[in-house]
Design a protein around this motif. Structure first.
Motif, PDB file in Angstrom:
ATOM      1  N   MET A   1       9.340 -33.750  -5.056  1.00  0.00           N
ATOM      2  CA  MET A   1      10.066 -32.611  -5.573  1.00  0.00           C
ATOM      3  C   MET A   1      10.519 -32.859  -7.012  1.00  0.00           C
ATOM      4  O   MET A   1      10.433 -31.953  -7.836  1.00  0.00           O
ATOM      5  N   GLU A   2      11.017 -34.037  -7.307  1.00  0.00           N
ATOM      6  CA  GLU A   2      11.449 -34.355  -8.659  1.00  0.00           C
ATOM      7  C   GLU A   2      10.281 -34.368  -9.629  1.00  0.00           C
ATOM      8  O   GLU A   2      10.424 -34.010 -10.790  1.00  0.00           O
ATOM      9  N   GLY A   3       9.125 -34.747  -9.144  1.00  0.00           N
ATOM     10  CA  GLY A   3       7.941 -34.760  -9.984  1.00  0.00           C
ATOM     11  C   GLY A   3       7.523 -33.353 -10.400  1.00  0.00           C
ATOM     12  O   GLY A   3       7.091 -33.109 -11.523  1.00  0.00           O
ATOM     13  N   ILE A   4       7.677 -32.402  -9.480  1.00  0.00           N
ATOM     14  CA  ILE A   4       7.319 -31.011  -9.772  1.00  0.00           C
ATOM     15  C   ILE A   4       8.280 -30.429 -10.808  1.00  0.00           C
ATOM     16  O   ILE A   4       7.869 -29.761 -11.758  1.00  0.00           O
ATOM     17  N   ILE A   5       9.567 -30.693 -10.636  1.00  0.00           N
ATOM     18  CA  ILE A   5      10.563 -30.195 -11.588  1.00  0.00           C
ATOM     19  C   ILE A   5      10.318 -30.797 -12.970  1.00  0.00           C
ATOM     20  O   ILE A   5      10.412 -30.104 -13.983  1.00  0.00           O
ATOM     21  N   ALA A   6       9.968 -32.062 -12.999  1.00  0.00           N
ATOM     22  CA  ALA A   6       9.697 -32.726 -14.274  1.00  0.00           C
ATOM     23  C   ALA A   6       8.498 -32.092 -14.969  1.00  0.00           C
ATOM     24  O   ALA A   6       8.439 -32.049 -16.200  1.00  0.00           O
ATOM     25  N   LEU A   7       7.545 -31.585 -14.210  1.00  0.00           N
ATOM     26  CA  LEU A   7       6.392 -30.909 -14.802  1.00  0.00           C
ATOM     27  C   LEU A   7       6.718 -29.468 -15.217  1.00  0.00           C
ATOM     28  O   LEU A   7       6.167 -28.959 -16.201  1.00  0.00           O
ATOM     29  N   LEU A   8       7.596 -28.808 -14.470  1.00  0.00           N
ATOM     30  CA  LEU A   8       7.918 -27.406 -14.762  1.00  0.00           C
ATOM     31  C   LEU A   8       8.790 -27.239 -16.000  1.00  0.00           C
ATOM     32  O   LEU A   8       8.701 -26.217 -16.688  1.00  0.00           O
ATOM     33  N   ILE A   9       9.644 -28.190 -16.297  1.00  0.00           N
ATOM     34  CA  ILE A   9      10.532 -28.069 -17.462  1.00  0.00           C
ATOM     35  C   ILE A   9       9.726 -27.965 -18.758  1.00  0.00           C
ATOM     36  O   ILE A   9       9.934 -27.022 -19.530  1.00  0.00           O
TER      37      ILE A   9
END
Length: 84
Positions: A1-9
């Motif tokens: 989940m943190e990896g996805i947020i890091a990509l979306l920012i």
């Protein structure tokens, strides 16, 4: 989940920047084409009146050119129209 947020920012930042560039380009294109948003209120009424006036003028000019008058009569009619 943190990896996805890091990509979306970063993706969000690029999306916002791209949208800003696109809207700026659209504004420039509208100005270049002379297309303006629809006028409301007093501006719209003034433009309608001006358009009607110009259409009436064109109709008079068309009538003058198609009536077949002599050049002197035509010159007099044009002078009368300028005096309006």
């Amino acid at each position: 989940m943190e990896g996805i947020i890091a990509l979306l920012i970063p993706f969000g930042a690029f999306a916002v920047a791209g949208f800003a560039i696109w809207t700026g380009h659209q504004r420039k294109m509208i100005k270049m084409r002379g297309e303006f948003p629809t006028a409301h209120g007093a501006d719209a009424e003034r433009m309608r009146e001006e358009l009607k006036y110009l259409k009436d003028r064109v109709a008079v000019l068309e009538q003058i050119t198609t009536d077949g008058h002599s050049s002197k009569q035509l010159k007099n009619e044009i002078e009368q129209l300028r005096d309006r």
